[in-house]
Design a protein around this motif. Structure first.
Motif: not given
Length: 190
Positions: A1, A4-6, A36, A40, A85, A174, A176, A188
């Motif tokens: 990813m 770490d956050s959208p 998601n 989103t 994702y 982002g 998630q 990662r």
């Protein structure tokens, strides 16, 4: 990813406008809770409708690439784009379409990994070339044409383009992983 956050949070169902409810209704009827990626995209209903139209073609039986081969290409694009994702969602879809777990792991190594058929290697090589240079070279095109009909070669390009765009959107916004999903350690942050 990548994040770490959208950057744009998924729109909670209890906050959907009537327009967003209308867009989501067919997906809820078929699949249950909305993923998601879709929650989103509900932040931009017009773009989501266009996305769903073309995405529905690429994932349907109207796409002339067989499902297994389509998923081979989608997973390669997701991996090349470092889209955790995308990789996570299509790992399961790929298994359901006939890819084996070892094949999915080998997708990360690309077209030169041992064990690919000539047809699979040509699809992977075309995905790599489209990703790197937005062009399929003559040798790769010839290899594709030995195994696939012209319409299938066009659908390969559409599939790579669609999932490159999807990966760009997922990475940049982002998006998630959905609840209960686990990120492949090879995807990662890098």
């Amino acid at each position: 990813m990548r994040l770490d956050s959208p950057r744009i949070a998924p729109v909670p169902q209890d906050q959907w406008t009537p327009e967003q409810q209308a867009i989501a209704a067919p997906m809820l009827a078929r699949k249950g809770p909305l993923l998601n990626i879709f929650r989103t995209q509900l932040a931009h209903p017009d773009a989501m409708r266009a996305f769903l139209d073309f995405g529905s073609y690429v994932l349907s039986k109207r796409n002339t690439l067989p499902a297994r081969e389509r998923e081979l290409v989608i997973l390669r694009v997701g991996y090349l784009c470092r889209s955790g994702y995308e990789w996570t969602q299509h790992h399961r879809i790929g298994l359901n379409a006939g890819l084996g777990a070892q094949e999915i792991e080998r997708i990360k190594q690309g077209p030169d990994a041992p064990g690919w058929s000539a047809a699979d290697a040509s699809l992977l090589r075309a995905a790599d070339e489209l990703h790197a240079d937005h062009f399929v070279t003559d040798p790769t095109w010839q290899a594709l044409c030995e195994h696939f009909q012209p319409k299938q070669c066009v659908d390969l390009i559409y599939t790579v383009g669609q999932y490159t765009m999807v990966s760009m959107m997922l990475n940049t916004l982002g998006v998630q992983l959905d609840e209960g999903q686990e990120l492949d350690p090879d995807l990662r942050k890098s």
